[in-house]
Design an enzyme around this catalytic site. Structure first.
Site, short mmCIF file in Angstrom:
data_model
loop_
_atom_site.label_atom_id
_atom_site.label_comp_id
_atom_site.label_asym_id
_atom_site.label_seq_id
_atom_site.Cartn_x
_atom_site.Cartn_y
_atom_site.Cartn_z
N SER A 9 0.82 -1.21 0.00
CA SER A 9 0.00 0.00 0.00
C SER A 9 0.85 1.26 0.00
O SER A 9 0.60 2.21 -0.74
CB SER A 9 -0.93 0.00 1.22
OG SER A 9 -1.83 -1.08 1.17
N ARG A 13 1.58 3.90 -3.41
CA ARG A 13 1.32 5.34 -3.27
C ARG A 13 2.59 6.14 -3.54
O ARG A 13 2.57 7.17 -4.21
CB ARG A 13 0.78 5.64 -1.86
CG ARG A 13 -0.68 5.25 -1.67
CD ARG A 13 -1.07 5.18 -0.20
NE ARG A 13 -2.51 5.00 -0.02
CZ ARG A 13 -3.15 3.83 -0.16
NH1 ARG A 13 -2.46 2.75 -0.51
NH2 ARG A 13 -4.45 3.75 0.03
N SER A 151 -12.33 2.52 -0.23
CA SER A 151 -11.62 3.76 0.11
C SER A 151 -10.65 4.15 -1.00
O SER A 151 -10.26 5.33 -1.10
CB SER A 151 -10.85 3.58 1.42
OG SER A 151 -9.79 2.64 1.26
N GLN A 152 -10.28 3.21 -1.86
CA GLN A 152 -9.34 3.52 -2.94
C GLN A 152 -9.92 4.54 -3.93
O GLN A 152 -9.16 5.23 -4.61
CB GLN A 152 -8.93 2.25 -3.68
CG GLN A 152 -8.00 1.35 -2.87
CD GLN A 152 -7.59 0.10 -3.63
OE1 GLN A 152 -8.00 -0.11 -4.77
NE2 GLN A 152 -6.80 -0.74 -2.99
N GLU A 294 -9.13 -6.01 5.25
CA GLU A 294 -8.14 -6.90 4.66
C GLU A 294 -7.62 -7.94 5.66
O GLU A 294 -7.05 -8.96 5.27
CB GLU A 294 -6.97 -6.10 4.10
CG GLU A 294 -6.14 -5.39 5.16
CD GLU A 294 -5.19 -4.37 4.53
OE1 GLU A 294 -4.01 -4.39 4.90
OE2 GLU A 294 -5.64 -3.56 3.69
N ARG A 366 -4.99 -13.06 0.45
CA ARG A 366 -5.46 -13.09 1.84
C ARG A 366 -6.18 -14.40 2.16
O ARG A 366 -6.13 -14.87 3.29
CB ARG A 366 -6.39 -11.91 2.11
CG ARG A 366 -5.79 -10.54 1.82
CD ARG A 366 -4.62 -10.20 2.70
NE ARG A 366 -4.12 -8.86 2.43
CZ ARG A 366 -2.92 -8.41 2.76
NH1 ARG A 366 -2.06 -9.20 3.38
NH2 ARG A 366 -2.54 -7.18 2.46
#
Length: 407
Positions: A9, A13, A151-152, A294, A366
């Site tokens: 993550s 970014r 949220s992405q 997640e 996951r």
């Protein structure tokens, strides 16, 4: 002692901002995984220079002036973060990915881009494949979106927003936004690049127009990837230490500290990192995982091995992740003997004897974490397609085997 690879993550970014910064940047200890390599490849296709040959990746912005085809694979960050950047191009940029990605939500981002003057060709699908036809600049301004699915959607618009003529003012209208720590992460990273962000109002994030400062950054360990290793301590009554656990972080995986404490583990900081010692009996929990969805597969696996009932809720949005994680967990845990009730927004799990069998991963890293946790406690469990963990953790299988065996 466990040393984890860097955070996907944070790395993705950092790569996006480095590609549109005012000079070259270095992303140190960059995670080398499928998702990060797809991001590097996508930004390179746009026109940036991303040198991934070493442990530290060097990123130099370039003119976005050529047609490009972006492979999103199964990376939600690539599918969502790169289109607002591609809108700055003066060329046409097409996007596609693995078959399952065509069902993952992206429509709100595309609608937002259209509302600020970007041309998007998607034949009305609001999904992959689509193309961004850039004009070399983006007007920007205020957009209203429903980010309740991811949220992405918010992070995607914020990351590129400083390069828009009017910046970007993102307003959420809908059910609560999931995984808010990931938006906090985006805001924190933007500010470190000198970008002015106003997040003083609930459900509103405003990025002022201006330069994005080049920054050399060290990527933190991926704390969500710590879950299966800390689960070993929780299940065995033994102790596992994860090295270099940050004292402060915006990573959702940091919530493992409080969750494992609630399940009866002793959780302490040491000079080396985070130390977890498992209890004699693992307690069931009632948790709202809305902000840390997640972690659900790993926590659900632990709950299936606990001594008391558990309820995991607030996670309807994870049905739109790499797979429908709620349905997949109910199916796979149930197939091994767990007593699982599927709810629209979560799972109820009651103690029941488990047995061996195949644990399917649905090409979801996951889900593989959940499978190996069950396999550590139950004989005869075979985790199918463990290679899917390469999405965020290269050589997970070898690392896991060495950890379990004490090698």
């Amino acid at each position: 002692m466990v040393s984890l690879p860097g955070s996907k993550s944070l790395a993705n970014r950092a790569l996006v901002l480095a590609a549109i910064a005012d000079g070259p940047s270095v992303v140190r200890r960059a995670l080398r995984s499928r998702d990060t390599l797809l991001m590097a490849g996508g930004l390179t296709a746009l026109g940036a220079d991303v040198d991934t040959t070493g442990e530290d990746w060097i990123v130099s912005p370039g003119p976005f002036d050529r047609d490009a085809a972006i492979d999103c694979g199964l990376a939600g960050t690539v599918m969502r973060f790169v289109p607002p950047v591609a809108a700055l191009s003066s060329a046409t940029v097409s996007f596609d990915g693995d078959p399952h990605m065509r069902s993952r939500p992206i429509g709100e981002v595309l609608l937002a881009l259209r509302s600020i003057g970007v041309t998007v060709d998607d034949d009305g699908r609001g999904a992959l494949p689509f193309a961004i036809r850039g004009a070399g600049s983006v007007r920007g301004g205020t957009v209203v979106i429903d980010a309740s699915a991811s949220s992405q959607f918010v992070s995607a618009l914020l990351l590129a927003g400083a390069r828009y003529e009017e910046g970007i003012d993102v307003r959420h209208d809908g059910k609560p936004v999931p995984s808010l720590p990931h938006i906090d992460m985006t805001v924190a990273v933007l500010r470190e690049h000198g970008v002015e962000v106003d997040d003083s109002e609930a459900n509103r994030w405003a990025v002022a127009p201006g330069p994005i400062r080049a920054v050399d950054r060290v990527i933190e360990p991926d704390l969500s990837n710590a879950a299966p290793f800390l689960a070993l301590a929780a299940l065995s009554g033994g102790t596992v230490t994860v090295r270099d656990w940050p004292e402060t972080t915006t990573q959702p995986g940091d919530e493992l500290r409080s969750i494992l404490s609630l399940m009866g583990c002793a959780v302490t900081r040491t000079a080396d990192g985070l130390q977890v010692t498992g209890p004699e009996r693992l307690a069931g929990v009632d948790l709202d995982l809305h902000d840390v969805g997640e972690l659900t597969p790993a926590i659900a696996a632990l709950c299936a091995l606990a001594d008391g009932p558990s309820h995991l809720r607030g996670i309807a949005h994870i049905r739109g992740h790499e797979t429908d994680r709620i349905a997949a967990l109910a199916a796979e845990l149930g197939a091994l003997g767990a007593e699982v009730t599927e709810h629209p927004d979560g799972l109820s799990i009651r103690p029941a004897p488990l047995h061996g069998g195949v644990f399917h991963t649905y090409a979801d890293h996951r889900m593989a974490h959940a499978g190996v946790i069950i396999g550590a406690a139950v004989d005869g469990v075979l985790v199918e397609n463990i290679a899917t963990t390469g999405k965020t953790f290269p050589d997970f299988a070898g690392f896991w085997t060495r950890t379990v065996s004490g090698a």
